[in-house]
Design a protein around this motif. Structure first.
Motif, mmCIF file in Angstrom:
data_model
loop_
_atom_site.group_PDB
_atom_site.id
_atom_site.type_symbol
_atom_site.label_atom_id
_atom_site.label_comp_id
_atom_site.label_asym_id
_atom_site.label_seq_id
_atom_site.Cartn_x
_atom_site.Cartn_y
_atom_site.Cartn_z
ATOM 1 N N PRO A 17 2.651 -11.385 10.353
ATOM 2 C CA PRO A 17 1.393 -10.966 9.736
ATOM 3 C C PRO A 17 0.534 -12.151 9.297
ATOM 4 O O PRO A 17 1.045 -13.188 8.877
ATOM 5 C CB PRO A 17 1.847 -10.140 8.529
ATOM 6 C CG PRO A 17 3.235 -10.590 8.241
ATOM 7 C CD PRO A 17 3.811 -11.061 9.544
ATOM 8 N N ARG A 28 1.164 -4.434 6.804
ATOM 9 C CA ARG A 28 0.335 -3.402 7.443
ATOM 10 C C ARG A 28 -0.222 -2.415 6.423
ATOM 11 O O ARG A 28 -1.136 -1.664 6.726
ATOM 12 C CB ARG A 28 1.153 -2.631 8.475
ATOM 13 C CG ARG A 28 1.323 -3.364 9.782
ATOM 14 C CD ARG A 28 1.941 -2.443 10.782
ATOM 15 N NE ARG A 28 1.796 -2.978 12.125
ATOM 16 C CZ ARG A 28 1.680 -2.222 13.190
ATOM 17 N NH1 ARG A 28 1.682 -0.917 13.086
ATOM 18 N NH2 ARG A 28 1.564 -2.766 14.384
ATOM 19 N N ILE A 42 6.753 -3.566 14.933
ATOM 20 C CA ILE A 42 6.431 -4.210 13.649
ATOM 21 C C ILE A 42 7.468 -5.270 13.296
ATOM 22 O O ILE A 42 7.131 -6.316 12.713
ATOM 23 C CB ILE A 42 6.314 -3.159 12.531
ATOM 24 C CG1 ILE A 42 5.191 -2.174 12.845
ATOM 25 C CG2 ILE A 42 6.079 -3.818 11.175
ATOM 26 C CD1 ILE A 42 5.167 -0.941 11.948
#
Length: 173
Positions: free
Chosen positions: A165, A17, A160
């Motif tokens: 990702p 992130r 998260i």
């Protein structure tokens, strides 16, 4: 450039992130240092820091990543003014590497601090994700925590931990 993560940035989803492209290289260590959870975070809780001891028997385990040095603005912003950004020699499976690292500034340290539970979970998750030594992971998991009084912030951070990702690539070797 190589970057040595030893705290919450070991969690690939968290680091992803903060930088445009993440390339994990693998487990690494920093000799002559100890891990402390005493850096004053923006939220008032304890964050990870490495303290130089000079004793070669002291070791902090972490993860070596390859990052684009021209694209670190968001990472620097996330780490904030509490850290110096410097280069140190780290060890890893194939030898040694010079890696960038964040180390806490003395005026941002408070040994009375305790990390929030979600922050410790980032550290433990990252250590397990990258196969750090079991004794190290066990030690991280035993660090005392406190619940975050801001339930919204805690929930945002816990999301998260479950992310996969899209900007993770293979390390260039």
């Amino acid at each position: 450039m190589y970057y040595f993560a030893y705290g919450s940035n070991m969690c690939t989803a968290r680091l992803a992130r903060r930088v445009p492209s993440v390339a994990p290289v693998g487990p690494a260590w920093l000799s002559g240092h100890r891990l402390h959870w005493h850096l004053v975070g923006n939220d008032g809780s304890g964050k990870c820091n490495v303290v130089e001891t000079g004793d070669p028997g002291d070791r902090v385990y972490g993860v070596l990543f390859e990052l684009d040095p021209a694209r670190l603005d968001r990472l620097h912003a996330a780490e904030g003014p509490a850290y110096d950004f410097l280069e140190l020699t780290t060890g890893h499976a194939t030898g040694q590497a010079t890696a960038a690292i964040y180390r806490g500034r003395a005026d941002w340290l408070d040994d009375a601090l305790t990390p929030f539970d979600w922050y410790r979970d980032f550290v433990v998750t990252g250590a397990a994700e990258h196969g750090l030594p079991p004794h190290w992971i066990d030690g991280l998991a035993k660090v005392p925590t406190v619940p975050d009084p801001n339930a919204e912030r805690a929930a945002e951070n816990r999301v998260i931990l479950d992310e996969i990702p899209a900007n993770v690539t293979s390390a260039i070797r």
